[in-house]
Design a protein around this motif. Structure first.
Motif, PDB file in Angstrom:
ATOM      1  N   ASN A 173      -2.101   4.549  -8.284  1.00  0.00           N
ATOM      2  CA  ASN A 173      -1.724   4.309  -9.676  1.00  0.00           C
ATOM      3  C   ASN A 173      -0.504   5.021 -10.038  1.00  0.00           C
ATOM      4  O   ASN A 173      -0.383   5.881  -9.430  1.00  0.00           O
ATOM      5  CB  ASN A 173      -2.801   4.597 -10.761  1.00  0.00           C
ATOM      6  N   TYR A 174       0.280   4.356 -10.547  1.00  0.00           N
ATOM      7  CA  TYR A 174       1.805   4.931 -10.963  1.00  0.00           C
ATOM      8  C   TYR A 174       2.249   4.872 -12.268  1.00  0.00           C
ATOM      9  O   TYR A 174       1.621   4.041 -13.089  1.00  0.00           O
ATOM     10  CB  TYR A 174       2.882   3.932  -9.970  1.00  0.00           C
ATOM     11  N   THR A 175       3.135   5.655 -12.635  1.00  0.00           N
ATOM     12  CA  THR A 175       3.846   5.616 -13.928  1.00  0.00           C
ATOM     13  C   THR A 175       4.458   4.435 -13.917  1.00  0.00           C
ATOM     14  O   THR A 175       5.155   4.159 -12.731  1.00  0.00           O
ATOM     15  CB  THR A 175       4.833   6.848 -14.026  1.00  0.00           C
ATOM     16  N   GLU A 176       4.366   3.682 -14.850  1.00  0.00           N
ATOM     17  CA  GLU A 176       4.789   2.194 -14.933  1.00  0.00           C
ATOM     18  C   GLU A 176       6.517   2.144 -14.592  1.00  0.00           C
ATOM     19  O   GLU A 176       6.935   1.299 -13.858  1.00  0.00           O
ATOM     20  CB  GLU A 176       4.838   1.645 -16.325  1.00  0.00           C
ATOM     21  N   SER A 177       7.245   2.994 -15.084  1.00  0.00           N
ATOM     22  CA  SER A 177       8.620   2.972 -14.951  1.00  0.00           C
ATOM     23  C   SER A 177       9.066   3.458 -13.469  1.00  0.00           C
ATOM     24  O   SER A 177      10.248   2.921 -13.002  1.00  0.00           O
ATOM     25  CB  SER A 177       9.341   4.136 -15.697  1.00  0.00           C
ATOM     26  N   LEU A 178       8.097   3.592 -12.581  1.00  0.00           N
ATOM     27  CA  LEU A 178       8.492   4.072 -11.103  1.00  0.00           C
ATOM     28  C   LEU A 178       8.107   3.033 -10.257  1.00  0.00           C
ATOM     29  O   LEU A 178       8.174   3.083  -8.994  1.00  0.00           O
ATOM     30  CB  LEU A 178       8.089   5.419 -10.843  1.00  0.00           C
ATOM     31  N   LYS A 179       7.275   1.979 -10.585  1.00  0.00           N
ATOM     32  CA  LYS A 179       6.677   0.943  -9.704  1.00  0.00           C
ATOM     33  C   LYS A 179       7.712   0.538  -9.345  1.00  0.00           C
ATOM     34  O   LYS A 179       8.730  -0.186  -9.705  1.00  0.00           O
ATOM     35  CB  LYS A 179       5.826   0.200 -10.420  1.00  0.00           C
ATOM     36  N   GLY A 180       7.329   0.025  -7.783  1.00  0.00           N
ATOM     37  CA  GLY A 180       8.524  -0.787  -7.115  1.00  0.00           C
ATOM     38  C   GLY A 180       9.437   0.296  -6.417  1.00  0.00           C
ATOM     39  O   GLY A 180      10.444  -0.346  -5.595  1.00  0.00           O
ATOM     40  N   ARG A 181       9.746   1.358  -6.791  1.00  0.00           N
ATOM     41  CA  ARG A 181      10.809   2.302  -6.248  1.00  0.00           C
ATOM     42  C   ARG A 181      10.025   3.521  -5.505  1.00  0.00           C
ATOM     43  O   ARG A 181      10.617   3.677  -4.352  1.00  0.00           O
ATOM     44  CB  ARG A 181      11.851   2.898  -7.265  1.00  0.00           C
ATOM     45  N   PHE A 182       8.899   3.791  -5.955  1.00  0.00           N
ATOM     46  CA  PHE A 182       8.229   4.924  -5.253  1.00  0.00           C
ATOM     47  C   PHE A 182       6.907   4.532  -4.809  1.00  0.00           C
ATOM     48  O   PHE A 182       6.198   3.752  -5.221  1.00  0.00           O
ATOM     49  CB  PHE A 182       7.788   5.886  -6.298  1.00  0.00           C
ATOM     50  N   THR A 183       6.410   4.960  -3.621  1.00  0.00           N
ATOM     51  CA  THR A 183       5.190   4.606  -2.880  1.00  0.00           C
ATOM     52  C   THR A 183       4.320   5.751  -2.509  1.00  0.00           C
ATOM     53  O   THR A 183       5.021   6.660  -1.734  1.00  0.00           O
ATOM     54  CB  THR A 183       5.646   3.630  -1.473  1.00  0.00           C
ATOM     55  N   ILE A 184       3.367   5.946  -2.930  1.00  0.00           N
ATOM     56  CA  ILE A 184       2.465   7.017  -2.492  1.00  0.00           C
ATOM     57  C   ILE A 184       1.628   6.417  -1.698  1.00  0.00           C
ATOM     58  O   ILE A 184       0.980   5.511  -1.558  1.00  0.00           O
ATOM     59  CB  ILE A 184       1.752   7.738  -3.700  1.00  0.00           C
ATOM     60  N   SER A 185       1.236   7.490  -0.375  1.00  0.00           N
ATOM     61  CA  SER A 185       0.404   7.349   0.747  1.00  0.00           C
ATOM     62  C   SER A 185      -0.351   8.399   0.857  1.00  0.00           C
ATOM     63  O   SER A 185      -0.154   9.598   0.591  1.00  0.00           O
ATOM     64  CB  SER A 185       1.108   6.572   1.754  1.00  0.00           C
ATOM     65  N   ARG A 186      -1.382   8.429   1.850  1.00  0.00           N
ATOM     66  CA  ARG A 186      -2.244   9.509   2.139  1.00  0.00           C
ATOM     67  C   ARG A 186      -2.744   9.320   3.640  1.00  0.00           C
ATOM     68  O   ARG A 186      -3.105   8.286   4.030  1.00  0.00           O
ATOM     69  CB  ARG A 186      -3.224   9.409   1.082  1.00  0.00           C
ATOM     70  N   ASP A 187      -2.849  10.658   4.265  1.00  0.00           N
ATOM     71  CA  ASP A 187      -3.521  10.557   5.418  1.00  0.00           C
ATOM     72  C   ASP A 187      -4.701  11.797   5.363  1.00  0.00           C
ATOM     73  O   ASP A 187      -4.357  12.731   5.294  1.00  0.00           O
ATOM     74  CB  ASP A 187      -2.480  11.028   6.430  1.00  0.00           C
ATOM     75  N   ASN A 188      -5.709  11.060   5.241  1.00  0.00           N
ATOM     76  CA  ASN A 188      -6.997  12.062   5.006  1.00  0.00           C
ATOM     77  C   ASN A 188      -7.546  12.781   6.147  1.00  0.00           C
ATOM     78  O   ASN A 188      -7.898  13.995   6.206  1.00  0.00           O
ATOM     79  CB  ASN A 188      -8.190  11.258   4.665  1.00  0.00           C
ATOM     80  N   THR A 189      -6.840  12.452   7.493  1.00  0.00           N
ATOM     81  CA  THR A 189      -7.060  13.183   8.965  1.00  0.00           C
ATOM     82  C   THR A 189      -6.280  14.385   8.603  1.00  0.00           C
ATOM     83  O   THR A 189      -6.450  15.362   9.498  1.00  0.00           O
ATOM     84  CB  THR A 189      -6.711  12.461   9.839  1.00  0.00           C
ATOM     85  N   LYS A 190      -5.195  14.351   7.845  1.00  0.00           N
ATOM     86  CA  LYS A 190      -4.320  15.638   7.926  1.00  0.00           C
ATOM     87  C   LYS A 190      -4.217  16.184   6.352  1.00  0.00           C
ATOM     88  O   LYS A 190      -3.456  16.983   6.246  1.00  0.00           O
ATOM     89  CB  LYS A 190      -2.751  14.960   8.266  1.00  0.00           C
TER      90      LYS A 190
END
Length: 120
Positions: free
Chosen positions: A57-74
């Motif tokens: 979920n993103y702050t609306e104004s940042l959608k399309g420019r910012f991407t969050i991702s995750r590595d649960n193994t780390k």
């Protein structure tokens, strides 16, 4: 438990940066993880949040420019920031909802922050 954020720096407008944040210590499980930012004179604001299963979920104004991702193994999250603008200048903080044992409730932890400066 510690959250260590890295990857900030100085970049020209239009450029990109990738932030990283890793949780370490005695960890049983991590629920939501998130990035926040705080510009001088402003309140800390949510940038993006990601669940354990990867829902974002993103702050609306940042959608399309910012991407969050995750590595649960780390026990890590990342924030890819593209097309940066001077108004993105802020200290970026990672946040995680962490349980240290199965019998304890999860608690919010904050990283130390990493400075992102975007020059015009």
């Amino acid at each position: 438990v510690q959250l260590q954020a890295s990857g900030g720096g100085l970049v020209q407008a239009g450029g990109s940066l990738r932030l990283s944040c890793q949780a370490s210590g005695t960890i049983f499980g991590i629920n939501d993880m998130a990035w926040y930012r705080q510009a001088p004179g402003n309140q800390r604001e949510l940038v993006a949040v990601i669940t354990y299963r990867g829902r974002t979920n993103y702050t609306e104004s940042l959608k399309g420019r910012f991407t969050i991702s995750r590595d649960n193994t780390k026990n890590s999250i990342y924030l890819q920031m593209n097309s940066l603008r001077p108004e993105d200048t802020a200290v970026y903080y990672c946040n995680a909802d962490i349980a240290r044992a199965y019998w304890t409730p999860a608690t919010h932890y904050w990283g130390q922050g990493t400075q992102v400066t975007v020059s015009s």
